[in-house]
Write a protein that holds these residues in place. Structure first.
Motif, PDB file in Angstrom:
ATOM      1  N   ASP A   1       0.845  -1.188   0.000  1.00 60.65           N
ATOM      2  CA  ASP A   1       0.000   0.000   0.000  1.00 60.65           C
ATOM      3  C   ASP A   1       0.886   1.246   0.000  1.00 60.65           C
ATOM      4  O   ASP A   1       1.853   1.333   0.753  1.00 60.65           O
ATOM      5  CB  ASP A   1      -0.888   0.011   1.240  1.00 60.65           C
ATOM      6  CG  ASP A   1      -1.832   1.198   1.234  1.00 60.65           C
ATOM      7  OD1 ASP A   1      -2.723   1.221   0.382  1.00 60.65           O
ATOM      8  OD2 ASP A   1      -1.655   2.089   2.091  1.00 60.65           O
TER       9      ASP A   1
ATOM     10  N   LYS B   1     -14.249  -3.036   2.587  1.00 62.53           N
ATOM     11  CA  LYS B   1     -13.215  -2.740   1.605  1.00 62.53           C
ATOM     12  C   LYS B   1     -11.909  -3.466   1.930  1.00 62.53           C
ATOM     13  O   LYS B   1     -11.301  -4.095   1.063  1.00 62.53           O
ATOM     14  CB  LYS B   1     -12.990  -1.234   1.557  1.00 62.53           C
ATOM     15  CG  LYS B   1     -11.881  -0.799   0.620  1.00 62.53           C
ATOM     16  CD  LYS B   1     -11.688   0.709   0.669  1.00 62.53           C
ATOM     17  CE  LYS B   1     -10.520   1.134  -0.214  1.00 62.53           C
ATOM     18  NZ  LYS B   1     -10.287   2.604  -0.144  1.00 62.53           N
TER      19      LYS B   1
ATOM     20  N   PRO C   1      -5.798  -5.369 -10.291  1.00 61.22           N
ATOM     21  CA  PRO C   1      -4.998  -4.743  -9.241  1.00 61.22           C
ATOM     22  C   PRO C   1      -3.796  -4.032  -9.834  1.00 61.22           C
ATOM     23  O   PRO C   1      -3.348  -4.361 -10.935  1.00 61.22           O
ATOM     24  CB  PRO C   1      -4.574  -5.944  -8.373  1.00 61.22           C
ATOM     25  CG  PRO C   1      -4.639  -7.116  -9.280  1.00 61.22           C
ATOM     26  CD  PRO C   1      -5.767  -6.839 -10.225  1.00 61.22           C
TER      27      PRO C   1
ATOM     28  N   GLN D   1      -9.773  -6.814   0.105  1.00 61.43           N
ATOM     29  CA  GLN D   1      -8.382  -6.699  -0.334  1.00 61.43           C
ATOM     30  C   GLN D   1      -7.514  -7.772   0.302  1.00 61.43           C
ATOM     31  O   GLN D   1      -6.672  -8.385  -0.355  1.00 61.43           O
ATOM     32  CB  GLN D   1      -7.838  -5.307   0.024  1.00 61.43           C
ATOM     33  CG  GLN D   1      -8.144  -4.230  -1.002  1.00 61.43           C
ATOM     34  CD  GLN D   1      -7.374  -2.963  -0.686  1.00 61.43           C
ATOM     35  OE1 GLN D   1      -7.717  -2.236   0.233  1.00 61.43           O
ATOM     36  NE2 GLN D   1      -6.342  -2.705  -1.450  1.00 61.43           N
TER      37      GLN D   1
ATOM     38  N   GLU E   1       1.216  -4.456  -6.874  1.00 61.94           N
ATOM     39  CA  GLU E   1       0.678  -5.416  -5.929  1.00 61.94           C
ATOM     40  C   GLU E   1       0.675  -6.835  -6.469  1.00 61.94           C
ATOM     41  O   GLU E   1       0.336  -7.767  -5.759  1.00 61.94           O
ATOM     42  CB  GLU E   1      -0.749  -4.997  -5.541  1.00 61.94           C
ATOM     43  CG  GLU E   1      -0.778  -3.663  -4.802  1.00 61.94           C
ATOM     44  CD  GLU E   1      -2.182  -3.258  -4.425  1.00 61.94           C
ATOM     45  OE1 GLU E   1      -3.117  -3.928  -4.919  1.00 61.94           O
ATOM     46  OE2 GLU E   1      -2.353  -2.294  -3.675  1.00 61.94           O
TER      47      GLU E   1
ATOM     48  N   LEU F   1      -6.267 -10.358  -2.324  1.00 60.98           N
ATOM     49  CA  LEU F   1      -4.979  -9.862  -2.801  1.00 60.98           C
ATOM     50  C   LEU F   1      -3.826 -10.288  -1.908  1.00 60.98           C
ATOM     51  O   LEU F   1      -2.891 -10.954  -2.354  1.00 60.98           O
ATOM     52  CB  LEU F   1      -5.016  -8.335  -2.914  1.00 60.98           C
ATOM     53  CG  LEU F   1      -3.706  -7.666  -3.351  1.00 60.98           C
ATOM     54  CD1 LEU F   1      -3.322  -8.121  -4.745  1.00 60.98           C
ATOM     55  CD2 LEU F   1      -3.850  -6.148  -3.305  1.00 60.98           C
TER      56      LEU F   1
END
Length: 417
Positions: free
Chosen positions: A210, A322, A242, A326, A246, A330
Motif C-alpha cells: 500500500d 473494503k 490490481p 483486499q 501489488e 490480494l
C-alpha cells in the motif's frame, strides 16, 4: 817468580761451557730442562680464533663462493620438505568419499566403524575459518554483499558439515567419535546462527504494497478510480485489475527471493526447520499487520463494537468491507505465492505457514462481523447487515479453499447474520 806474577789473575776455563765432549754431563743437564713433548723448536704461529679472519684469504674466498652455490639448493630442499596447506575442494571430495563409506555400513551395527581420518579434522578447521571470515565481530558480512560464488561456496560447506554431523551421530556410542561429533555440532550451530540472522534480514527487506501515504499516489488513485468508473459505465462487465506493484510476490526482488530459497533449504537440511519457520512466521505476520495499518484497519473486540454509535459503526463497516476484500483476494494470494516460492521443495511447510498467517488475520475480521451481528436490530442497520453478509458470502469460500490446501480445517466459527 816475582811478586807481580803471584798476583796475576787466572783466566776462567771453559768460558762457553761446552759439554759436547761430555755426554754424561749433557744427559744430566737434560734431566733438569723442561720437556717440549713434541713441540717443534721453531715458534708456532697462533691459531685464528672465531673472530679472527682466515689467515689464508684464498680459502676464505673459495668458502664464500661455495656457500653461494650451496644456499639455493639447501633452501629448495627445505621448501620441498614443508607440506602445502590443505585445499578445501580436495578435502571436500575426501569427506564425500568418507560419508559414502559410512552410508554403506549396515544399520544394525554389525561392523565396527572406521577410524576418523586426519582430513576430517583439516576440513573442520578450514570450514570454521570460513565461518569466522563471514561472521566475525559485531558486524558480520551481509549476505547481499556476497557474490554468487561466495554464497554458494559457504552454503556448500555448511551443508557438508551438516551431512558429516548427521553421519557421525549414528555412532554416538563410539567413544572415538564423541569429540568429532561435538566439534561438528558446534560449528554447525554457529553457521546456522549466521544463516538464520541473514534469512531474517532478507525477509524484512520488503516493500509495503500500500502506498496511500504519498499524496501524489492519492491523486493518481483518484484519477484511476474516475477512469475505472467511466470504463465501468461504458462496459458493465469490465473488471478492474490490481495495480502492477501489488502483483509482485510481496515486494521482494528476484535476487532476494533466490537468496531466501537457498537459505531456507540450508536451514531445513541442517535440522533447523523449526527456527526457519518461526523466523518466517514472525516476519510475515508483522508485514501483514503493517499492511493492515496502512489500509486503515483497526482491531475491535465484540465489546468495542457494542459500544460504538451507529454513525461510527457505519463508517467502520464500510472500511471493514473494503479492507476484508483486499486482504482475502490480494494479500492472502500474495502470501501463498511467497510461501510456495520460498519453500518450493517443502509444500507441507509452505501450506502450514500460510494457514497460520491467514488464520489469525481472518479471525480478527470475523470478530468485527460477529460483533455487528450481535448488536440490536434496527431498520437503519438492515442494509449494512446485508453488505456484510454478501461480503462474507463471496469471500469466505476463497479463504476456506486456502485453509483446506494449507492443511487447516475450514472456518467453523462464522457470524450468524
Amino acid at each position: 817468580m816475582d811478586a807481580g806474577d803471584n798476583h796475576k789473575p787466572s783466566l776462567p776455563q771453559n768460558i762457553n761451557n761446552d759439554n759436547s765432549n761430555h755426554p754424561e754431563n749433557s744427559e744430566a743437564d737434560d734431566q733438569h730442562l723442561p720437556q717440549n713433548h713434541g713441540v717443534d723448536d721453531a715458534p708456532s704461529s697462533p691459531k685464528p680464533g672465531p673472530e679472527d679472519p682466515d689467515p689464508n684469504p684464498e680459502n676464505a674466498e673459495d668458502s664464500e663462493v661455495k656457500g653461494e652455490h650451496e644456499e639455493p639448493a639447501q633452501l629448495k630442499h627445505q621448501a620441498q620438505s614443508i607440506p602445502l596447506p590443505p585445499d578445501l575442494n580436495k578435502l571436500s571430495q575426501d569427506v564425500d568419499q568418507f560419508l559414502s563409506s559410512l552410508s554403506n555400513l549396515p544399520e544394525g551395527g554389525g561392523s565396527t566403524p572406521p577410524d576418523l581420518p586426519i582430513f576430517l579434522e583439516q576440513f573442520m578447521v578450514l570450514v570454521e575459518a570460513k565461518i569466522e571470515e563471514y561472521d566475525s565481530g559485531d558486524i558480520p558480512l551481509k549476505w547481499d554483499r556476497l557474490t554468487v560464488e561466495e554464497s554458494a561456496s559457504y552454503l556448500e560447506a555448511v551443508n557438508r558439515v551438516s551431512s558429516v554431523s548427521k553421519a557421525l551421530s549414528r555412532f554416538s556410542s563410539e567413544h572415538k567419535y564423541a569429540s568429532s561429533i561435538n566439534d561438528f555440532g558446534r560449528i554447525l550451530q554457529r553457521a546456522m546462527s549466521y544463516v538464520e540472522e541473514e534469512f531474517k534480514l532478507l525477509l524484512e527487506d520488503h516493500k509495503i504494497h500500500d502506498h496511500s501515504s504519498d499524496p501524489s499516489n492519492k491523486m493518481n488513485d483518484s484519477k484511476h478510480k474516475q477512469s475505472s468508473n467511466q470504463e465501468s459505465d461504458e462496459n458493465p462487465h469490465h473488471e478492474s485489475s490490481p495495480p502492477e506493484e501489488e502483483t509482485n510476490i510481496s515486494g521482494y526482488s528476484e535476487e532476494n527471493l533466490s537468496d531466501l530459497i537457498r537459505l531456507s533449504k540450508a536451514m531445513i537440511i541442517g535440522g533447523y526447520e523449526a527456527e526457519c519457520c518461526q523466523v518466517y512466521y514472525v516476519v510475515r505476520r508483522n508485514a501483514l499487520e503493517e499492511n493492515l495499518n496502512k489500509l486503515g484497519f483497526e482491531k475491535h473486540s465484540i465489546d468495542d463494537v457494542h459500544k460504538m454509535s451507529w454513525e461510527s459503526l457505519e463508517r467502520e463497516t464500510e472500511s471493514w468491507i473494503k479492507i476484508f476484500k483486499q486482504i482475502a483476494n490480494l494479500y492472502f494470494s500474495s502470501e501463498r505465492k511467497l510461501s510456495e516460492a520460498v519453500f518450493s521443495d517443502y509444500p507441507k511447510i509452505s501450506q502450514h505457514l500460510l494457514g497460520s498467517l491467514s488464520h489469525g488475520v481472518t479471525l480478527q475480521f470475523l470478530n468485527f462481523a460477529e460483533g455487528v451481528a450481535l448488536t440490536k436490530r434496527g431498520g437503519e442497520k438492515l442494509f449494512k447487515f446485508l453488505d456484510i453478509y454478501e461480503t462474507l458470502r463471496d469471500t469466505l469460500p476463497v479463504i476456506d479453499n486456502l485453509f483446506q490446501k494449507s492443511g487447516w480445517r475450514s472456518l467453523e466459527r462464522r457470524p450468524q447474520l
